[in-house]
Design an enzyme around this catalytic site. Structure first.
Site, PDB file in Angstrom:
ATOM      1  N   TRP A   1      63.597 -20.726  12.095  1.00 21.36           N
ATOM      2  CA  TRP A   1      62.694 -20.396  13.196  1.00 21.36           C
ATOM      3  C   TRP A   1      61.240 -20.473  12.771  1.00 21.36           C
ATOM      4  CZ3 TRP A   1      64.845 -21.309  17.438  1.00 21.36           C
ATOM      5  CH2 TRP A   1      66.213 -21.066  17.604  1.00 21.36           C
TER       6      TRP A   1
ATOM      7  N   ASP B   1      56.621 -13.193  14.915  1.00 19.73           N
ATOM      8  CA  ASP B   1      57.757 -13.415  15.806  1.00 19.73           C
ATOM      9  C   ASP B   1      58.800 -12.351  15.484  1.00 19.73           C
ATOM     10  OD1 ASP B   1      60.028 -14.236  17.130  1.00 19.73           O
ATOM     11  OD2 ASP B   1      60.167 -16.194  16.168  1.00 19.73           O
TER      12      ASP B   1
ATOM     13  N   LYS C   1      67.868 -10.218  22.549  1.00 22.36           N
ATOM     14  CA  LYS C   1      68.538  -9.656  21.372  1.00 22.36           C
ATOM     15  C   LYS C   1      68.683  -8.129  21.522  1.00 22.36           C
ATOM     16  CE  LYS C   1      67.790 -13.731  19.349  1.00 22.36           C
ATOM     17  NZ  LYS C   1      68.815 -14.732  19.049  1.00 22.36           N
TER      18      LYS C   1
END
Length: 361
Positions: A102, A172, A196
């Protein structure tokens, strides 16, 4: 319904109480005779939900008054572009810490807008740990430093964060925001896809310091401009109404279950239970990442024999365990234990793991 145990990496499980409330209010939201799926985002009812959800997040994270809470769309992937578009201005350079898939995607997007330096990387360790923050050199002229707090592919997580001084730190936190206590004042911008720990897919939470937005160029398209969204209270265009409503219910669930510190304690207990089962298996199970970088959200592991690992997945599926197959880039096994996953569900999983080892070890 058949009993299942949802360990998906996201969209992830939601608490039963939250889903039942959604079900109960789906056809009639708070006496409006309208569904949340059809209510106007300009109505006072939705504006109340929007404002209340922002305030709940501020309260749970003790967000200082000089920060804005935004509800945007496009997920973390849009933030990969939006961050450099707003802050990687001409003649400046951004520093990115590279910890896996990511962060790599964020780096690739940033390079489309300007100069990017890799301030730290764990590529030489095959991303089985996070970069060593003590070795990161901070250039005071850097536009910002960016890192990914929790990598969901291999399951690594920063246990602490870097002090960047006056250089903005952008993070992030898509897979661990509200899973543990953080000091928001240490960051200039935090972003997180909700799917999430915070709710369903469709809304991205952004927490941004106001003074960071002062230098955003006027040439940025309005839809990609943080300042425009902040000034519009996240109502610049039609928001993801249902997703924000669900985040509202999730934040109340976190509040009613003791707040972030209580959630963090439970998350640590869940992770400790599964990691202990792996570590005590005598090599039957093996963790994929270094001990000091193990994530409290994502547990990744392998089984000593490839054929037995395939059998494990088959039996796990028959026993109702959902989402335990590893990501295609990492393979093996992955268990996502976000906020709504209970300790009891993790106990059922570890009992299954212990019994499986007894039969095939």
């Amino acid at each position: 319904m058949k009993q299942v145990y949802n360990f998906n990496a996201g969209p992830a499980t939601l608490p039963l109480e939250v889903m039942l409330q959604i079900q109960d209010e789906l056809l009639d939201l708070q006496g409006t005779n309208l569904s949340i799926l059809e209510i106007s985002h300009r109505s006072k009812e939705y504006e109340n939900i929007n404002g209340e959800t922002q305030q709940l997040l501020k309260d749970l994270l003790n967000i200082p008054p000089d920060y804005e809470v935004l509800f945007l769309q496009g997920g973390a992937s849009m933030q990969f572009a939006m961050v450099p578009m707003n802050f990687l201005t001409e003649g400046r350079k951004a520093s990115y810490l590279h910890s896996g898939t990511w962060s790599e995607k964020a780096i690739a997007e940033a390079r489309k807008f300007g100069k990017v330096a890799i301030g730290g990387s764990s590529e030489d360790a095959h991303f089985k740990k996070v970069p060593d923050l003590s070795r990161v050199k901070i250039d005071p002229e850097t536009a910002y430093i960016h890192l990914t707090s929790n990598e969901t592919i291999l399951g690594t997580q920063y246990q602490s964060f870097i002090d960047t001084g006056k250089v903005p730190l952008i993070v992030d936190m898509s897979s661990d925001l509200l899973s543990r206590h953080i000091d928001v004042s240490n960051f200039s911008l935090i972003y997180a896809g909700a799917q999430k720990n915070l709710g369903p897919s469709g809304v991205t939470v952004v927490i941004v310091k106001r003074d960071l937005m002062e230098s955003i160029p006027e040439s940025i398209p309005d839809i990609m401009n943080y300042r425009i969204h902040a000034n519009s209270r996240s109502l610049y265009h039609t928001p993801p109404v249902f997703a924000v409503y669900t985040v509202n219910l999730m934040l109340k669930w976190i509040r009613n279950n003791g707040g972030v510190k209580a959630i963090e304690k439970r998350n640590r207990q869940k992770a400790d239970l599964i990691y202990s089962t792996i570590d005590k298996s005598g090599g039957f199970y093996n963790g994929l990442v270094h001990l000091e970088s193990r994530s409290k959200m994502i547990v990744t592991f392998s089984i000593f024999n490839e054929e037995i690992e395939k059998l494990f997945l088959q039996e796990a599926e028959k026993s109702g365990f959902i989402g335990v197959k590893g990501h295609r880039d990492a393979g093996h096994l992955r268990v996502s234990i976000y906020n709504a996953v209970t300790y009891e569900q993790c106990q059922v999983l570890t009992n299954f793991m212990i019994d499986f080892q007894k039969r095939f070890g």
